[in-house]
Design a protein around this motif. Sequence first.
Motif, short mmCIF file in Angstrom:
data_model
loop_
_atom_site.label_atom_id
_atom_site.label_comp_id
_atom_site.label_asym_id
_atom_site.label_seq_id
_atom_site.Cartn_x
_atom_site.Cartn_y
_atom_site.Cartn_z
N PRO A 1 7.31 46.20 3.57
CA PRO A 1 6.00 45.59 3.82
C PRO A 1 6.13 44.32 4.65
O PRO A 1 7.04 43.51 4.43
CB PRO A 1 5.50 45.28 2.40
CG PRO A 1 6.19 46.27 1.52
CD PRO A 1 7.55 46.46 2.14
N THR A 2 5.24 44.15 5.62
CA THR A 2 5.29 42.96 6.47
C THR A 2 4.43 41.83 5.91
O THR A 2 4.44 40.73 6.46
CB THR A 2 4.83 43.32 7.89
OG1 THR A 2 3.51 43.86 7.83
CG2 THR A 2 5.79 44.32 8.51
N SER A 3 3.68 42.10 4.85
CA SER A 3 2.93 41.06 4.15
C SER A 3 2.63 41.58 2.75
O SER A 3 2.67 42.78 2.49
CB SER A 3 1.63 40.70 4.88
OG SER A 3 0.76 41.82 4.90
N ILE A 4 2.34 40.65 1.85
CA ILE A 4 2.03 41.00 0.47
C ILE A 4 0.67 40.41 0.11
O ILE A 4 0.44 39.21 0.30
CB ILE A 4 3.10 40.45 -0.50
CG1 ILE A 4 4.49 40.98 -0.15
CG2 ILE A 4 2.73 40.79 -1.95
CD1 ILE A 4 4.66 42.47 -0.35
N ASP A 5 -0.23 41.24 -0.41
CA ASP A 5 -1.52 40.77 -0.90
C ASP A 5 -1.31 40.28 -2.33
O ASP A 5 -1.16 41.08 -3.25
CB ASP A 5 -2.54 41.90 -0.87
CG ASP A 5 -3.94 41.45 -1.26
OD1 ASP A 5 -4.06 40.37 -1.90
OD2 ASP A 5 -4.90 42.16 -0.95
N VAL A 6 -1.29 38.95 -2.50
CA VAL A 6 -0.99 38.40 -3.81
C VAL A 6 -2.09 38.69 -4.83
O VAL A 6 -1.86 38.59 -6.03
CB VAL A 6 -0.72 36.89 -3.73
CG1 VAL A 6 0.52 36.62 -2.90
CG2 VAL A 6 -1.92 36.13 -3.18
N GLU A 7 -3.30 39.02 -4.37
CA GLU A 7 -4.39 39.34 -5.28
C GLU A 7 -4.24 40.74 -5.88
O GLU A 7 -4.45 40.95 -7.07
CB GLU A 7 -5.74 39.24 -4.55
CG GLU A 7 -6.12 37.83 -4.16
CD GLU A 7 -6.34 36.94 -5.36
OE1 GLU A 7 -6.86 37.42 -6.39
OE2 GLU A 7 -5.96 35.76 -5.28
N SER A 8 -3.86 41.70 -5.04
CA SER A 8 -3.82 43.09 -5.51
C SER A 8 -2.45 43.50 -6.03
O SER A 8 -2.32 44.56 -6.67
CB SER A 8 -4.24 44.04 -4.39
OG SER A 8 -3.32 43.96 -3.30
N PHE A 9 -1.40 42.71 -5.77
CA PHE A 9 -0.07 43.07 -6.23
C PHE A 9 -0.05 43.23 -7.75
O PHE A 9 -0.59 42.42 -8.50
CB PHE A 9 0.95 42.01 -5.82
CG PHE A 9 2.32 42.24 -6.41
CD1 PHE A 9 3.19 43.15 -5.84
CD2 PHE A 9 2.71 41.58 -7.57
CE1 PHE A 9 4.44 43.38 -6.40
CE2 PHE A 9 3.96 41.80 -8.14
CZ PHE A 9 4.82 42.70 -7.56
N ARG A 10 0.63 44.29 -8.21
CA ARG A 10 0.82 44.53 -9.63
C ARG A 10 2.25 44.98 -9.91
O ARG A 10 2.82 45.77 -9.15
CB ARG A 10 -0.14 45.60 -10.16
CG ARG A 10 -1.61 45.24 -10.12
CD ARG A 10 -1.94 44.08 -11.05
NE ARG A 10 -3.36 43.76 -11.07
CZ ARG A 10 -3.94 42.90 -10.24
NH1 ARG A 10 -3.22 42.29 -9.29
NH2 ARG A 10 -5.24 42.64 -10.34
N LEU A 11 2.80 44.45 -10.98
CA LEU A 11 4.10 44.88 -11.48
C LEU A 11 3.83 45.81 -12.66
O LEU A 11 3.31 45.38 -13.69
CB LEU A 11 4.93 43.67 -11.91
CG LEU A 11 6.27 43.96 -12.60
CD1 LEU A 11 7.20 44.72 -11.68
CD2 LEU A 11 6.92 42.66 -13.06
N LYS A 12 4.18 47.07 -12.50
CA LYS A 12 3.88 48.07 -13.53
C LYS A 12 5.07 48.23 -14.47
O LYS A 12 6.22 48.33 -14.02
CB LYS A 12 3.51 49.40 -12.89
CG LYS A 12 2.26 49.33 -12.02
CD LYS A 12 1.85 50.69 -11.50
CE LYS A 12 0.63 50.57 -10.59
NZ LYS A 12 -0.54 49.99 -11.29
N VAL A 13 4.78 48.29 -15.77
CA VAL A 13 5.78 48.54 -16.80
C VAL A 13 5.32 49.78 -17.56
O VAL A 13 4.22 49.79 -18.11
CB VAL A 13 5.93 47.34 -17.75
CG1 VAL A 13 7.09 47.56 -18.71
CG2 VAL A 13 6.12 46.04 -16.96
N PHE A 14 6.14 50.80 -17.59
CA PHE A 14 5.69 52.08 -18.14
C PHE A 14 6.89 52.87 -18.65
O PHE A 14 8.02 52.38 -18.69
CB PHE A 14 4.93 52.88 -17.07
CG PHE A 14 5.73 53.19 -15.83
CD1 PHE A 14 6.27 54.46 -15.64
CD2 PHE A 14 5.93 52.23 -14.84
CE1 PHE A 14 7.01 54.76 -14.49
CE2 PHE A 14 6.65 52.52 -13.70
CZ PHE A 14 7.20 53.79 -13.53
#
Length: 411
Positions: free
Chosen positions: A100-113
Motif C-alpha cells: 500500500p502506498t498510503s494507509i487510511d488511519v480511520e478505516s484501518f482495522r487489526l482483526k483477531v480471529f
Amino acid sequence: MDNFDAALASETSRRRFLRRTALGTAGLAAAPALAQQLVDLKLPGGNAERPMTSAFPGKGSMILQRIHPPLLETPMDVFDKSVFTPNDQFFVRWHWADIPTSIDVESFRLKVFGHVNRPLSISLAQLLRLPRVEMAAVNQCSGNSRGLFQPRVAGAQWGNGAMGNAKWLGVRLRDVLDLAGVKAGAVQVRFGALDQPVVTGAPDFEKALDIDHARDGEVMIAFGMNGEQLPLLNGFPCRLIVPGWYSTYWVKMLNAIEVLPGPDDQYWMAKAYKIPATPGANVAPGAKDFPTVPINRMIPRSWMTSLPDGQAIAYEASIPVGGIAMGGDCGVAKVDVSSDGGRTWYRTTLGADEGKYSFRRWDGRVPLRRGPNPIMVRCWNANGVAQPMKPIWNPGGFMRGNIETTTIIAA
C-alpha cells in the motif's frame, strides 16, 4: 507518547498524518535514476557494487539492493554513530512488491480471529489506548550478510547492513490476545499483513509463533519507532516485534492475527525460511536431504564500525577501535578484539546496556604493525555462546555469525 495520540486527535491532524506516511510510486520509479554513488560491499563472489540512493520516501542515503520489492541496506558507518539506528536509514526488506502506498488511519482495522471466544476488529485509535510498553531490540534479516557466503547462494546479496536497532513502542501481543479470549487447545498464532503477492496463486506472506511464545509478554505490536511513528516502509501503521528472533517473524503492516488450533502448515512456515537441523545450521556445500526446522532465535554477532575494511591509516603503535555487538536472544557479556589473526585477544569496554535485545557499543585498543592488520571482533553472549572462527554454510544463506575481520593498512 503525546505525538501518537495527537496524530489521531482531529480530522485535520488525521489528514496531515496520512500525507506524511504516503509512499509515492513516483519515488520508487525514480530510485535508479537518483543513485548518488556506488559502494563496494566487498562480496567474495564478485558483483559487489551497489548504488547509494535517497530517493525512497522517508529514507535517507541507503544501499539499494532491489527496487521491487524495496530492499534497502543500511551503510555500516551509520552503526558507528549510535547503537540506535535512525529511522531514515533503517534497513528495508519486503517479500512482495504490492505494498500500500498510503494507509487510511480511520478505516484501518487489526482483526483477531480463529480459535478465540470473541473475534475482534481493532481500530488504530483503540490500539493506541491499550497499556503501552517500550523495548530496545535488534531487527535483523535472516539473510543478513548472505553475500559473504562461500560458495555463493541464491537470494539477496546483502552485506552486513540488513539489520537495525530501535526502541519500539507499542502494546503487548498478550494483552490483545486476552481481549479476544484464546480458547483452550490453541497451538499457534498466525500473522498476516497488507502487502500482497504480485503473482497469481502466490501465497500471502504470513508467519506464526507458538502460543506460549506469542503470550510471553515480550512479543509486541509496535506503532512507534525511536520516538516517532513507524515509517511506512518499516511497517506503518503497526508491526509485530519478536525480540531475539530473526525479522522474518516481525510482520510489517500487520492487519490479521489468527489463533490456530494446530500448527501452521502453509508455505511461509512449512517451506520457506527453513534451516538445517544441525549445530549452527551448518551443512557442507551441495548437501541435500538434511532435516530442517523453521529459522528462529538469533545468535551473537559483532562488528568493528570505527574504520571501514581496507582503510589506509598512518602507522601508530596502537589505535583505538570500536563497534557494536549483539547477543542474539540474550544480552552481550563481553567483546574481545585481535589484530594478529586471533593469536592475541584484548578485552574491550562495553557501553551502556540498553536491554538484552539491543546492540551494545564496545571500545578497545589494539597494537598495529606496518602493512595489513586483520582486526577481528568476537562477542560472547550472556548464555556463554561465543562467535565461532569458521563461517557456516547452508543453501538459504541464513544465520551467518562467525567472527568478522576488518583489514586496516598501516603505512
